[in-house]
Design a protein around this motif. Structure first.
Motif, PDB file in Angstrom:
ATOM      1  N   ASN A 176       7.452  13.233   2.025  1.00 32.31           N
ATOM      2  CA  ASN A 176       8.865  13.272   1.671  1.00 32.31           C
ATOM      3  C   ASN A 176       9.103  12.263   0.556  1.00 32.31           C
ATOM      4  N   PRO A 177       9.718  12.678  -0.551  1.00 35.14           N
ATOM      5  CA  PRO A 177       9.974  11.748  -1.648  1.00 35.14           C
ATOM      6  C   PRO A 177      11.138  10.817  -1.321  1.00 35.14           C
ATOM      7  N   ILE A 178      11.014   9.580  -1.796  1.00 31.98           N
ATOM      8  CA  ILE A 178      12.061   8.573  -1.651  1.00 31.98           C
ATOM      9  C   ILE A 178      12.319   8.011  -3.045  1.00 31.98           C
ATOM     10  N   LEU A 179      13.503   8.310  -3.572  1.00 33.93           N
ATOM     11  CA  LEU A 179      13.880   7.845  -4.900  1.00 33.93           C
ATOM     12  C   LEU A 179      14.588   6.501  -4.782  1.00 33.93           C
ATOM     13  N   VAL A 180      14.106   5.516  -5.520  1.00 33.96           N
ATOM     14  CA  VAL A 180      14.788   4.235  -5.638  1.00 33.96           C
ATOM     15  C   VAL A 180      15.244   4.171  -7.082  1.00 33.96           C
ATOM     16  N   ASP A 181      16.568   4.200  -7.276  1.00 41.06           N
ATOM     17  CA  ASP A 181      17.165   4.431  -8.595  1.00 41.06           C
ATOM     18  C   ASP A 181      18.211   3.362  -8.868  1.00 41.06           C
ATOM     19  N   GLN A 182      17.855   2.391  -9.693  1.00 40.50           N
ATOM     20  CA  GLN A 182      18.762   1.283 -10.039  1.00 40.50           C
ATOM     21  C   GLN A 182      19.525   1.643 -11.293  1.00 40.50           C
TER      22      GLN A 182
ATOM     23  N   THR B 127      14.078  -4.478 -18.165  1.00 42.95           N
ATOM     24  CA  THR B 127      15.119  -4.972 -17.262  1.00 42.95           C
ATOM     25  C   THR B 127      16.195  -3.904 -17.181  1.00 42.95           C
ATOM     26  N   GLY B 128      17.097  -4.054 -16.206  1.00 37.12           N
ATOM     27  CA  GLY B 128      18.210  -3.116 -16.091  1.00 37.12           C
ATOM     28  C   GLY B 128      17.825  -1.836 -15.376  1.00 37.12           C
ATOM     29  N   PRO B 129      18.504  -0.740 -15.729  1.00 36.56           N
ATOM     30  CA  PRO B 129      18.292   0.525 -15.033  1.00 36.56           C
ATOM     31  C   PRO B 129      16.835   0.989 -15.075  1.00 36.56           C
ATOM     32  N   ALA B 130      16.375   1.488 -13.930  1.00 34.50           N
ATOM     33  CA  ALA B 130      15.010   2.018 -13.806  1.00 34.50           C
ATOM     34  C   ALA B 130      14.912   2.722 -12.455  1.00 34.50           C
ATOM     35  N   SER B 131      13.814   3.434 -12.265  1.00 35.24           N
ATOM     36  CA  SER B 131      13.617   4.111 -10.984  1.00 35.24           C
ATOM     37  C   SER B 131      12.133   4.242 -10.682  1.00 35.24           C
ATOM     38  N   PHE B 132      11.851   4.472  -9.404  1.00 36.26           N
ATOM     39  CA  PHE B 132      10.514   4.862  -8.973  1.00 36.26           C
ATOM     40  C   PHE B 132      10.659   5.793  -7.797  1.00 36.26           C
ATOM     41  N   ILE B 133       9.594   6.543  -7.531  1.00 36.77           N
ATOM     42  CA  ILE B 133       9.589   7.455  -6.384  1.00 36.77           C
ATOM     43  C   ILE B 133       8.379   7.130  -5.528  1.00 36.77           C
ATOM     44  N   ALA B 134       8.647   6.866  -4.265  1.00 36.72           N
ATOM     45  CA  ALA B 134       7.611   6.665  -3.259  1.00 36.72           C
ATOM     46  C   ALA B 134       7.546   7.926  -2.403  1.00 36.72           C
ATOM     47  N   VAL B 135       6.460   8.076  -1.670  1.00 38.84           N
ATOM     48  CA  VAL B 135       6.362   9.191  -0.727  1.00 38.84           C
ATOM     49  C   VAL B 135       5.958   8.641   0.632  1.00 38.84           C
ATOM     50  N   ASP B 136       6.574   9.214   1.677  1.00 40.19           N
ATOM     51  CA  ASP B 136       6.235   8.775   3.028  1.00 40.19           C
ATOM     52  C   ASP B 136       4.992   9.531   3.505  1.00 40.19           C
ATOM     53  N   PRO B 137       4.477   9.233   4.697  1.00 36.52           N
ATOM     54  CA  PRO B 137       3.248   9.881   5.168  1.00 36.52           C
ATOM     55  C   PRO B 137       3.337  11.401   5.290  1.00 36.52           C
ATOM     56  N   ASP B 138       4.564  11.946   5.353  1.00 39.00           N
ATOM     57  CA  ASP B 138       4.746  13.394   5.432  1.00 39.00           C
ATOM     58  C   ASP B 138       5.074  14.011   4.081  1.00 39.00           C
TER      59      ASP B 138
ATOM     60  N   GLY C 211       0.784  -1.231   0.000  1.00 40.98           N
ATOM     61  CA  GLY C 211       0.000   0.000   0.000  1.00 40.98           C
ATOM     62  C   GLY C 211       0.813   1.276   0.000  1.00 40.98           C
ATOM     63  N   VAL C 212       2.106   1.181  -0.322  1.00 45.04           N
ATOM     64  CA  VAL C 212       2.958   2.371  -0.371  1.00 45.04           C
ATOM     65  C   VAL C 212       2.614   3.174  -1.619  1.00 45.04           C
ATOM     66  N   GLN C 213       2.420   4.480  -1.437  1.00 40.77           N
ATOM     67  CA  GLN C 213       2.077   5.375  -2.544  1.00 40.77           C
ATOM     68  C   GLN C 213       3.312   5.633  -3.401  1.00 40.77           C
ATOM     69  N   LEU C 214       3.180   5.434  -4.722  1.00 43.62           N
ATOM     70  CA  LEU C 214       4.249   5.739  -5.670  1.00 43.62           C
ATOM     71  C   LEU C 214       3.793   6.890  -6.553  1.00 43.62           C
ATOM     72  N   ILE C 215       4.694   7.861  -6.758  1.00 41.42           N
ATOM     73  CA  ILE C 215       4.337   8.983  -7.635  1.00 41.42           C
ATOM     74  C   ILE C 215       4.958   8.836  -9.015  1.00 41.42           C
ATOM     75  N   SER C 216       5.899   7.891  -9.154  1.00 47.40           N
ATOM     76  CA  SER C 216       6.378   7.462 -10.472  1.00 47.40           C
ATOM     77  C   SER C 216       6.763   5.997 -10.326  1.00 47.40           C
ATOM     78  N   GLU C 217       6.711   5.266 -11.436  1.00 51.17           N
ATOM     79  CA  GLU C 217       6.959   3.830 -11.374  1.00 51.17           C
ATOM     80  C   GLU C 217       7.943   3.396 -12.447  1.00 51.17           C
ATOM     81  N   ALA C 218       8.679   2.330 -12.136  1.00 50.39           N
ATOM     82  CA  ALA C 218       9.535   1.672 -13.114  1.00 50.39           C
ATOM     83  C   ALA C 218       8.652   0.849 -14.043  1.00 50.39           C
ATOM     84  N   ASP C 219       9.026   0.786 -15.296  1.00 50.44           N
ATOM     85  CA  ASP C 219       8.297  -0.036 -16.270  1.00 50.44           C
ATOM     86  C   ASP C 219       8.628  -1.493 -15.990  1.00 50.44           C
TER      87      ASP C 219
END
Length: 123
Positions: free
Chosen positions: A115-121, A102-113, A90-98
């Motif tokens: 705050n953006p959290i970038l996960v960038d492979q 395969t390989g490099p991709a990223s998504f951004i989640a947001v915490d309850p406040d 149930g974590v909210q994502l504001i952008s998603e990896a396709d």
């Protein structure tokens, strides 16, 4: 869940002034391209990224597939697996990896406040 190497990505107004400031705190350039308005700095195990004009807010950044030296890990949890697991929780994502890629991709989640959290492979 293994998110990979951690750093903080700071949005800055003047990349050169910010780089100079953090160098006074003992940080040394580790990567990036200041001519493209981004640079990665390191002080021991602490890593910060300075980004001018790329993000609206400061954010936590995780890099699956990398260790703290930006060296590729032999084994790691792919970003698409992380994304599916977080969405199932149930974590909210504001952008998603396709998920069809395969390989490099990223998504951004947001915490309850919001705050953006970038996960960038990169691998």
């Amino acid at each position: 869940m293994q998110l990979g190497a951690f750093s903080i990505s700071l949005t800055v107004k003047d990349i050169h002034a910010s780089k100079s400031f953090y160098e006074k705190l003992g940080f040394k350039e580790f990567g990036g391209d200041i001519s493209q308005n981004w640079v990665i700095l390191r002080n021991g195990d602490c890593v910060i990224g300075l980004f001018q004009g790329m993000f609206e807010k400061n954010m936590l950044t995780f890099n699956p597939g990398w260790d703290g030296n930006a060296d590729q890990l032999d084994s790691f949890q792919d970003i698409r697996d992380l994304q599916r697991q977080l969405k199932a929780e149930g974590v909210q994502l504001i952008s998603e990896a396709d998920e069809a890629t395969t390989g490099p991709a990223s998504f951004i989640a947001v915490d309850p406040d919001e705050n953006p959290i970038l996960v960038d492979q990169h691998v």
